[in-house]
Design an enzyme around this catalytic site. Structure first.
Site, mmCIF file in Angstrom:
data_model
loop_
_atom_site.group_PDB
_atom_site.id
_atom_site.type_symbol
_atom_site.label_atom_id
_atom_site.label_comp_id
_atom_site.label_asym_id
_atom_site.label_seq_id
_atom_site.Cartn_x
_atom_site.Cartn_y
_atom_site.Cartn_z
ATOM 1 N N ASN A 125 -6.295 20.954 4.791
ATOM 2 C CA ASN A 125 -7.334 21.632 3.901
ATOM 3 C C ASN A 125 -8.467 21.903 4.614
ATOM 4 O O ASN A 125 -9.491 21.095 4.593
ATOM 5 C CB ASN A 125 -7.706 20.723 2.569
ATOM 6 C CG ASN A 125 -8.964 21.491 1.571
ATOM 7 O OD1 ASN A 125 -8.701 22.841 1.881
ATOM 8 N ND2 ASN A 125 -9.276 20.745 0.816
ATOM 9 N N LYS A 147 -11.026 23.704 3.854
ATOM 10 C CA LYS A 147 -12.454 23.868 3.079
ATOM 11 C C LYS A 147 -12.930 25.117 3.503
ATOM 12 O O LYS A 147 -12.066 26.113 4.106
ATOM 13 C CB LYS A 147 -13.239 22.752 3.020
ATOM 14 C CG LYS A 147 -12.428 21.286 2.415
ATOM 15 C CD LYS A 147 -13.368 20.346 2.371
ATOM 16 C CE LYS A 147 -12.407 19.025 1.809
ATOM 17 N NZ LYS A 147 -13.449 17.869 1.422
ATOM 18 N N HIS A 153 -9.056 21.315 -7.127
ATOM 19 C CA HIS A 153 -9.749 20.266 -6.067
ATOM 20 C C HIS A 153 -11.115 19.620 -6.598
ATOM 21 O O HIS A 153 -11.677 20.448 -7.332
ATOM 22 C CB HIS A 153 -9.873 20.840 -4.643
ATOM 23 C CG HIS A 153 -10.497 19.913 -3.656
ATOM 24 N ND1 HIS A 153 -11.828 19.643 -3.616
ATOM 25 C CD2 HIS A 153 -9.578 19.528 -2.459
ATOM 26 C CE1 HIS A 153 -11.656 18.956 -2.598
ATOM 27 N NE2 HIS A 153 -10.700 18.789 -1.803
ATOM 28 N N GLU A 171 -13.897 19.250 -5.623
ATOM 29 C CA GLU A 171 -14.918 20.257 -5.493
ATOM 30 C C GLU A 171 -15.200 21.303 -6.183
ATOM 31 O O GLU A 171 -16.107 22.012 -6.549
ATOM 32 C CB GLU A 171 -15.052 20.730 -3.867
ATOM 33 C CG GLU A 171 -15.350 19.525 -3.000
ATOM 34 C CD GLU A 171 -14.786 19.738 -1.373
ATOM 35 O OE1 GLU A 171 -14.944 18.795 -0.772
ATOM 36 O OE2 GLU A 171 -14.351 20.648 -1.144
ATOM 37 N N GLU A 186 -6.891 12.337 -5.295
ATOM 38 C CA GLU A 186 -8.049 12.264 -4.298
ATOM 39 C C GLU A 186 -9.086 11.230 -5.044
ATOM 40 O O GLU A 186 -9.734 11.813 -5.878
ATOM 41 C CB GLU A 186 -8.575 13.455 -3.968
ATOM 42 C CG GLU A 186 -8.646 14.872 -5.040
ATOM 43 C CD GLU A 186 -9.286 15.905 -4.701
ATOM 44 O OE1 GLU A 186 -9.353 16.197 -3.494
ATOM 45 O OE2 GLU A 186 -9.571 16.645 -5.461
ATOM 46 N N GLY A 215 -14.890 12.753 2.195
ATOM 47 C CA GLY A 215 -15.950 13.146 3.158
ATOM 48 C C GLY A 215 -17.086 12.047 3.193
ATOM 49 O O GLY A 215 -18.268 12.316 3.715
#
Length: 244
Positions: A8, A10, A92, A94, A160, A166
């Protein structure tokens, strides 16, 4: 079951940078036991289609819940499919946090992806406060249930833990297996024997030095990789780690 490394990117890499990455990978990749799939910004997908080595798949990072129409700025599943995509990430963390996506919205996107022949990678997972309360399993399974409403078994699930994305923090292999096993049980309840073929990925600060132990767990079938997907040497390191 073959492991899947869903890479990914991003919001990283221009088409020019994507071309250089794909060509570097093509010159160095020795295929291993895992399937590689690059989850890239939509604007780079045509470039990836023309430059990725044979056998490496690619897909989108999001998809519209609508088939087509007056939805400015959105990208349909048919558009992704037409350019050669195989997968698309939906839900996801995010997207859920920054764009307010609900489980119902995620399910709608997953259904639309399947209608166009894409395999949705449905993401679920808990934040730090939920984990510290010991509610991570119940929270994640509730999210999974809502995000799979009306969705068929041709799907990938990515667990996740949000607190490990991160941050440099990584759930242990045992943590990953705890949730993967619970997810597998829930999938079996929903899909019966078809659940045996559904890959459950772990996502959260996956790197070459920890991927092997995570993917060695009986219910973990690969990884959704963020930061380590951006550099070809890291991708090669993860690919090589799964050969051992």
């Amino acid at each position: 079951m073959q492991n899947l490394l869903a890479l990914n990117w991003k919001m990283n890499k221009t088409p020019t940078e994507a071309r250089a990455w794909a060509q570097e990978l093509a010159g160095k990749l020795v295929p291993g036991p895992a399937e590689l799939a690059v989850m890239a910004p939509a604007i780079t997908l045509s470039t990836l289609a023309a430059n990725l080595p044979a056998g490496v798949a690619f897909g989108g990072q999001d998809v519209s819940a609508h088939e087509s129409g007056a939805y400015t700025g959105e990208i349909s599943a048919a558009m992704l499919k037409d350019v050669g995509a195989t997968y698309v990430v939906v839900g996801h963390s995010e997207r859920r946090e920054y764009h307010g996506e609900t489980d119902a919205a995620v399910a709608a996107k997953a259904r639309q992806a399947q209608l166009s022949g894409l395999v949705p990678i449905v993401c679920v997972g808990e934040g730090l406060a939920v984990r510290e309360r010991g509610e991570h399993v119940a929270h994640t399974l509730a999210q999974l249930d809502g995000s799979l409403a009306g969705v068929g078994p041709d799907v990938v699930i990515a667990y996740e833990p949000v607190w490990a994305i991160g941050t440099g923090k990584t759930a242990t292999a045992d943590d990953a297996e705890e949730l993967a096993a619970a997810i597998r049980e829930a999938l079996t309840t929903r899909y019966g024997s078809d659940a045996d073929d559904i890959r459950v990925l772990y996502g959260g600060s996956v790197k070459p030095d920890n991927i092997a132990s995570i993917c060695a767990q009986p219910n973990v079938n690969g990884a959704l990789v963020g930061g380590a997907s951006l550099k070809v040497p890291d991708v090669l390191g993860m690919n090589d780690a799964l050969k051992e």
